[in-house]
Design a protein around this motif. Sequence first.
Motif, PDB file in Angstrom:
ATOM      1  N   UNK A  14       0.664  -1.129  -0.026  1.00  0.00           N
ATOM      2  CA  UNK A  14      -0.021  -0.037  -0.119  1.00  0.00           C
ATOM      3  C   UNK A  14       0.912   1.332  -0.159  1.00  0.00           C
ATOM      4  N   UNK A  15       1.938   1.388   0.786  1.00  0.00           N
ATOM      5  CA  UNK A  15       2.718   2.477   0.776  1.00  0.00           C
ATOM      6  C   UNK A  15       3.570   2.676  -0.339  1.00  0.00           C
ATOM      7  N   UNK A  16       3.811   1.345  -1.278  1.00  0.00           N
ATOM      8  CA  UNK A  16       4.454   1.669  -2.569  1.00  0.00           C
ATOM      9  C   UNK A  16       3.558   2.081  -3.548  1.00  0.00           C
ATOM     10  N   UNK A  17       2.242   1.543  -3.329  1.00  0.00           N
ATOM     11  CA  UNK A  17       1.475   2.150  -4.338  1.00  0.00           C
ATOM     12  C   UNK A  17       0.766   3.481  -4.301  1.00  0.00           C
ATOM     13  N   UNK A  18       0.998   3.966  -2.957  1.00  0.00           N
ATOM     14  CA  UNK A  18       0.772   5.248  -2.509  1.00  0.00           C
ATOM     15  C   UNK A  18       1.582   6.268  -3.069  1.00  0.00           C
ATOM     16  N   UNK A  19       2.810   5.845  -3.144  1.00  0.00           N
ATOM     17  CA  UNK A  19       3.825   6.760  -3.821  1.00  0.00           C
ATOM     18  C   UNK A  19       3.858   6.882  -5.226  1.00  0.00           C
ATOM     19  N   UNK A  20       3.106   5.846  -5.809  1.00  0.00           N
ATOM     20  CA  UNK A  20       2.874   5.744  -7.143  1.00  0.00           C
ATOM     21  C   UNK A  20       1.571   6.570  -7.432  1.00  0.00           C
ATOM     22  N   UNK A  21       0.669   7.285  -6.401  1.00  0.00           N
ATOM     23  CA  UNK A  21      -0.536   7.463  -6.633  1.00  0.00           C
ATOM     24  C   UNK A  21      -1.480   6.645  -7.183  1.00  0.00           C
ATOM     25  N   UNK A  22      -1.457   5.338  -7.083  1.00  0.00           N
ATOM     26  CA  UNK A  22      -2.405   4.588  -7.680  1.00  0.00           C
ATOM     27  C   UNK A  22      -3.318   4.106  -6.349  1.00  0.00           C
ATOM     28  N   UNK A  23      -2.965   4.034  -4.969  1.00  0.00           N
ATOM     29  CA  UNK A  23      -3.910   4.137  -4.116  1.00  0.00           C
ATOM     30  C   UNK A  23      -3.326   5.204  -3.114  1.00  0.00           C
ATOM     31  N   UNK A  24      -4.434   5.583  -2.442  1.00  0.00           N
ATOM     32  CA  UNK A  24      -4.246   6.690  -1.377  1.00  0.00           C
ATOM     33  C   UNK A  24      -4.514   5.949   0.102  1.00  0.00           C
ATOM     34  N   UNK A  25      -4.698   4.844   0.196  1.00  0.00           N
ATOM     35  CA  UNK A  25      -5.117   4.332   1.609  1.00  0.00           C
ATOM     36  C   UNK A  25      -3.862   4.237   2.376  1.00  0.00           C
ATOM     37  N   UNK A  26      -3.998   5.057   3.843  1.00  0.00           N
ATOM     38  CA  UNK A  26      -2.710   4.791   4.368  1.00  0.00           C
ATOM     39  C   UNK A  26      -2.385   3.704   5.160  1.00  0.00           C
ATOM     40  N   UNK A  27      -3.139   2.903   5.250  1.00  0.00           N
ATOM     41  CA  UNK A  27      -3.245   1.530   5.934  1.00  0.00           C
ATOM     42  C   UNK A  27      -4.272   0.873   5.769  1.00  0.00           C
ATOM     43  N   UNK A  28      -4.411  -0.491   6.429  1.00  0.00           N
ATOM     44  CA  UNK A  28      -5.637  -1.363   5.999  1.00  0.00           C
ATOM     45  C   UNK A  28      -6.813  -0.806   6.516  1.00  0.00           C
ATOM     46  N   UNK A  29      -8.002  -0.538   5.451  1.00  0.00           N
ATOM     47  CA  UNK A  29      -9.020  -0.166   5.632  1.00  0.00           C
ATOM     48  C   UNK A  29      -9.982  -1.267   5.287  1.00  0.00           C
ATOM     49  N   UNK A  30     -10.246  -2.078   6.144  1.00  0.00           N
ATOM     50  CA  UNK A  30     -11.235  -3.230   5.911  1.00  0.00           C
ATOM     51  C   UNK A  30     -12.738  -2.459   5.784  1.00  0.00           C
ATOM     52  N   UNK A  31     -13.234  -3.372   4.733  1.00  0.00           N
ATOM     53  CA  UNK A  31     -14.618  -2.655   4.359  1.00  0.00           C
ATOM     54  C   UNK A  31     -15.543  -3.690   4.713  1.00  0.00           C
ATOM     55  N   UNK A  32     -16.377  -3.766   5.444  1.00  0.00           N
ATOM     56  CA  UNK A  32     -17.562  -4.447   5.713  1.00  0.00           C
ATOM     57  C   UNK A  32     -18.658  -4.252   4.538  1.00  0.00           C
ATOM     58  N   UNK A  33     -18.603  -4.916   3.296  1.00  0.00           N
ATOM     59  CA  UNK A  33     -19.522  -4.542   2.349  1.00  0.00           C
ATOM     60  C   UNK A  33     -20.862  -5.142   2.636  1.00  0.00           C
ATOM     61  N   UNK A  34     -21.976  -4.655   2.401  1.00  0.00           N
ATOM     62  CA  UNK A  34     -23.350  -5.474   2.403  1.00  0.00           C
ATOM     63  C   UNK A  34     -23.441  -6.734   2.077  1.00  0.00           C
ATOM     64  N   UNK A  35     -22.676  -7.213   0.873  1.00  0.00           N
ATOM     65  CA  UNK A  35     -22.569  -8.252   0.055  1.00  0.00           C
ATOM     66  C   UNK A  35     -22.120  -9.368   1.018  1.00  0.00           C
TER      67      UNK A  35
END
Length: 195
Positions: free
Chosen positions: A91-112
Amino acid sequence: MSDTYDHDEELNSHWDAVLLGDAAAYAQVHARLYPLLFRYGLAILGDGDLAEDAVQEVFIRIWTKKSAIGPTRNLRAFFFASLRRHCLNQLRSLKTLQVLTAPGPDIEFSPEDIIISEESAAARRNAIAQYLNQLPRRQKEALYLRFYESLSYDEIAAIMKVNYQSVVNLVHKAIAQLRKWMGQLPLWWLLWQVF
């Protein structure tokens, strides 16, 4: 609980064989842990392909460094911690590439993930998912590991690199907040609805 203990003992016995170079034993470790690790990686990264790659890279890295790793007390927690570290680095390396902006694990509890067939239950589950997604990241991650992956507080502490009491506090605060938002529902009902 004893079932989890038996599985952990079995994993540790496979790991002892892996340390002697037994590839078939490592295949058994892979078969047992892959689905759990994939779900965790997917929850952190939010992308199935990235999660699959991350899990495979962790398995490859651990196989190649098995002699340096040596015996381990809790193999399941070791793999979870390794995957978490790998995903956060990704995530950190992708953030530096501006692909993802999440600073850490952001677990989403989706309705599905939490919908069941009845419409009224589905509405409750949608409301619960919205409340869960409002929790801070670390609280969501602790809840996910505790109730979805059925890890012990000690294992979660090792994975998240915090002390035991911090994990207990994270879970307690998350449940207290959910109860505040949803009223005084019994804890077992709330967790049954979610997990």
